[in-house]
Design an enzyme around this catalytic site. Structure first.
Site, PDB file in Angstrom:
ATOM      1  N   GLU A   1      -0.784  -1.853 -54.934  1.00  0.00           N
ATOM      2  CA  GLU A   1      -0.732  -0.456 -55.623  1.00  0.00           C
ATOM      3  C   GLU A   1      -1.623   0.731 -56.760  1.00  0.00           C
ATOM      4  O   GLU A   1      -1.773   0.854 -57.359  1.00  0.00           O
ATOM      5  CB  GLU A   1       0.523  -0.636 -56.361  1.00  0.00           C
TER       6      GLU A   1
ATOM      7  N   GLU B   1       6.409  -7.207 -49.008  1.00  0.00           N
ATOM      8  CA  GLU B   1       6.876  -7.877 -49.816  1.00  0.00           C
ATOM      9  C   GLU B   1       8.613  -7.847 -49.454  1.00  0.00           C
ATOM     10  O   GLU B   1       9.395  -6.825 -50.143  1.00  0.00           O
ATOM     11  CB  GLU B   1       7.141  -7.034 -51.088  1.00  0.00           C
TER      12      GLU B   1
END
Ligand code: G3I
Length: 383
Positions: A153, A294
């Protein structure tokens, strides 16, 4: 009478093996066998001692990833202390049950210990700390963790195409100061590949990412190294364009990157599968693989954490679509859910318990419609 008894037995068997049961007759990992797709789940080591948790995990999945146990605050709690005890439990469990292990994550802006974030380190010190961290952790799991989310991220959530401000980018920033020295050995290749002030500035920002991949590769040349991202980068848009440009640049210059993790946290009961498919295709055309890392599909829930039957059906369709898009693209090598039972999921505590029910099994480890949709798609999916 005999026929009536037989009919009753068949109906009972069908009911017992059908949706909503705790022990499906064929597991996800068996269903995924023919397609070769890895089917994984994020895991909390504290729950491995819970019989239903452990047996469901071992039966259904062939890949695991510690959900939090490899993050800095857990694994590197003090400057000179590494604590692998939690993540080791996951790795041991995986080895006992024939599962692969993904590692998450070596470089992130969250769940970092205070000694790191408040340490006021110089650029050189911070670079040394990061190098030591990456090499110590990756070396500890060399040969045991087959794929790492090296950087997680890094994209700015507001300004598409830019990197977010983090301790790594700019406090004081490996990429801004010491990074230049650290990258001196790569300077020739870099200069050949890029020129002009804009390119140099972008290169400076991305340098800490590049350096992290190089350090991880030095520690375990066999491990597959991933860049992992969420927040809509699953689709083609300005944010995923920037990641694509980074990966293309890394591949052209020989930076050791093997894959892109698309997180797939879905919260609006919608998946733009055409765009996801195009995105997968352009990444895999660069020679990297894609993992869905995820996945969860969060729903509105009542005070008991229950969602409506209608939403559970719509959720099942999303899981089916996501499995289908992975199966349809050869470079898509893994589907992993972020947890597997609604009993343990990050969604509740991060939404004041207004949302949840995001996973394949309910709070009592009963298979949900989403489970059956995913399993049927995996079974049907021949590559
Ligand atoms: O460490 C404390 C512990 O000391 C305390 O007892 C406990 C009480 O609630 O909290 C613990 O910290 C929690 C931590 O997880 C470890 O369990 C935090 O409150 C909690 O906010 C934190 O949440 C994690 C979250 O990342 C943090 O951003 C979730 O478990 C984890 O599922 C989530 O995972 C991220 C991925 O790493 C990256 N992509 C997004 C994904 C979902 O947010």
């Amino acid at each position: 009478m005999k026929w009536q008894a037989l009919f009753f037995a068949l109906v009972t068997a069908a009911f017992c093996l059908g949706p909503g049961t705790a022990a499906p007759e064929q597991s996800l990992r068996e269903a995924a066998w023919s397609s070769g797709i890895l089917i994984g789940a994020a895991v909390r080591p504290a729950q491995l001692s819970e019989a239903a948790y452990a047996s469901t995990l071992a039966r259904e999945f062939n890949m695991v990833e510690p959900e939090d146990a490899l993050k800095w605050e857990v694994v590197h709690p003090e400057p000179q202390t590494f604590d692998f005890s939690q993540a080791d439990q996951v790795v041991d469990f995986a080895s006992r049950h024939g599962m692969k292990v993904r590692g998450h994550t070596l470089v992130w802006h969250r769940q970092n210990p205070k000694w790191l974030t408040e340490g006021k380190f110089t650029s050189r010190e911070l670079a040394e700390i990061l190098e030591t961290h990456i090499k110590t952790v990756v070396t500890h799991y060399r040969g045991k963790i087959f794929a790492w989310d090296v950087v997680n991220e890094a994209s700015d959530e507001v300004h598409a195409g830019q990197l977010r401000s983090t301790i790594w980018r700019d406090q004081p920033g490996i990429a801004l100061d010491t990074g230049r020295e650290l990258r001196a050995s790569n300077r020739d290749a870099n200069e050949k590949a890029r020129s002009g002030p804009e390119a140099r500035s972008a290169q400076r920002d991305y340098a800490y990412i590049e350096q992290s991949f190089r350090w991880a590769h030095e520690a375990d040349p066999q491990a597959l190294l991933f860049y992992n991202e969420g927040a809509d980068t699953e689709m083609v848009n300005a944010k995923s364009d920037a990641i694509y440009a980074m990966v293309r640049d890394f591949r052209q210059r020989g930076v050791p990157i093997d894959g892109v993790g698309l997180q797939m946290h879905i919260s609006n009961l919608h998946a733009d599968v055409a765009s996801i498919s195009t995105n997968i295709k352009r990444f895999t055309a660069l020679g990297v693989q894609v993992h869905f890392t995820e996945m969860d599909v969060s729903l509105a829930v009542d005070a008991n954490g229950n969602a409506s039957p209608e939403d559970l059906q719509r959720q099942a369709e999303i899981y089916r679509q996501i499995a289908a898009v992975c199966l349809a693209n050869h470079g898509c090598a893994a589907i992993q859910t972020w947890g597997f039972t609604d009993k343990y999921s990050w969604i509740g505590s991060h939404s004041k318990h207004t949302r949840g029910a995001a996973l394949l099994f309910d709070q009592n480890y009963r298979a949900k419609p989403a489970y059956w949709a995913l399993r049927n798609e995996l079974e049907a999916g021949r590559r």
